[in-house]
Each structure stands twice: as structure tokens, then as C-alpha cells.
Design a protein around this motif. Structure first.
Motif, PDB file in Angstrom:
ATOM      1  N   PHE A 148       6.624  11.387   6.265  1.00 21.30           N
ATOM      2  CA  PHE A 148       7.315  10.343   5.534  1.00 21.30           C
ATOM      3  C   PHE A 148       6.719   8.959   5.786  1.00 21.30           C
ATOM      4  O   PHE A 148       6.633   8.137   4.874  1.00 21.30           O
ATOM      5  N   GLY A 149       6.284   8.694   7.008  1.00 20.95           N
ATOM      6  CA  GLY A 149       5.639   7.414   7.299  1.00 20.95           C
ATOM      7  C   GLY A 149       4.397   7.210   6.450  1.00 20.95           C
ATOM      8  O   GLY A 149       4.151   6.110   5.932  1.00 20.95           O
ATOM      9  N   ASP A 150       3.636   8.267   6.287  1.00 20.08           N
ATOM     10  CA  ASP A 150       2.439   8.200   5.440  1.00 20.08           C
ATOM     11  C   ASP A 150       2.824   8.009   3.975  1.00 20.08           C
ATOM     12  O   ASP A 150       2.169   7.266   3.253  1.00 20.08           O
ATOM     13  N   PHE A 151       3.903   8.668   3.558  1.00 23.60           N
ATOM     14  CA  PHE A 151       4.374   8.496   2.188  1.00 23.60           C
ATOM     15  C   PHE A 151       4.750   7.039   1.927  1.00 23.60           C
ATOM     16  O   PHE A 151       4.427   6.492   0.866  1.00 23.60           O
ATOM     17  N   LEU A 152       5.423   6.411   2.868  1.00 24.26           N
ATOM     18  CA  LEU A 152       5.812   5.007   2.683  1.00 24.26           C
ATOM     19  C   LEU A 152       4.580   4.110   2.557  1.00 24.26           C
ATOM     20  O   LEU A 152       4.560   3.181   1.739  1.00 24.26           O
ATOM     21  N   ILE A 153       3.556   4.382   3.346  1.00 22.21           N
ATOM     22  CA  ILE A 153       2.305   3.617   3.251  1.00 22.21           C
ATOM     23  C   ILE A 153       1.680   3.838   1.875  1.00 22.21           C
ATOM     24  O   ILE A 153       1.256   2.891   1.211  1.00 22.21           O
ATOM     25  N   PHE A 154       1.643   5.107   1.447  1.00 18.94           N
ATOM     26  CA  PHE A 154       1.069   5.412   0.139  1.00 18.94           C
ATOM     27  C   PHE A 154       1.860   4.730  -0.979  1.00 18.94           C
ATOM     28  O   PHE A 154       1.278   4.125  -1.887  1.00 18.94           O
ATOM     29  N   ALA A 155       3.173   4.821  -0.916  1.00 14.03           N
ATOM     30  CA  ALA A 155       4.016   4.219  -1.957  1.00 14.03           C
ATOM     31  C   ALA A 155       3.778   2.713  -2.047  1.00 14.03           C
ATOM     32  O   ALA A 155       3.782   2.144  -3.142  1.00 14.03           O
ATOM     33  N   GLY A 156       3.534   2.070  -0.908  1.00 13.27           N
ATOM     34  CA  GLY A 156       3.267   0.639  -0.901  1.00 13.27           C
ATOM     35  C   GLY A 156       1.961   0.272  -1.586  1.00 13.27           C
ATOM     36  O   GLY A 156       1.795  -0.849  -2.066  1.00 13.27           O
TER      37      GLY A 156
END
Length: 67
Positions: free
Chosen positions: A20-28
Motif C-alpha cells: 500500500f505504501g508503494d501504491f500511495l507513491i504511485f498514485a501521487g
């Protein structure tokens, strides 16, 4: 250069799991292009100069995997 299909290429938060942390970075970074000042080339997994849907599919394919 990391293989864009490997989990290591999508582990941007450095915790050894694509989560999920990586997803948040990607979404940003989603929708950014190389000309943008805040473009993060690590998120451009297909190397086309845009963080787009193809990059999301590559990320999603390794989501949940560990390195």
C-alpha cells in the motif's frame, strides 16, 4: 536499471514488499509526464515518459510480492 516487471522496480518505499505504501507513491505520480518538474522516473515502468495506465498494470502485476 531494474527490470520493470520485477517486484524490486515497484518497491519505492524500500520495505521489500510491494504494498500500500508503494501504491500511495504511485498514485501521487500518476498522470505526470517527463516535462513536469515533479516527475518521478522510477514510476514510469514502461519508459514512455508518462506515468500512465500501462505503468499501473505493471505495478498491479507485482502488488503483494516481496523482493
Amino acid at each position: 536499471v531494474l527490470d520493470p516487471t520485477s517486484p524490486a522496480a515497484s518497491n519505492w518505499d524500500g520495505d521489500a514488499t510491494v504494498g500500500f505504501g508503494d501504491f500511495l507513491i504511485f498514485a501521487g505520480g500518476f498522470g505526470k509526464v517527463a516535462a513536469d518538474g515533479d516527475f518521478d522516473a522510477r514510476l514510469d515502468l514502461d519508459g514512455d515518459g508518462t506515468v500512465g495506465f500501462a505503468d499501473f498494470l505493471a505495478f498491479a502485476a507485482v502488488f503483494g510480492q516481496t523482493i
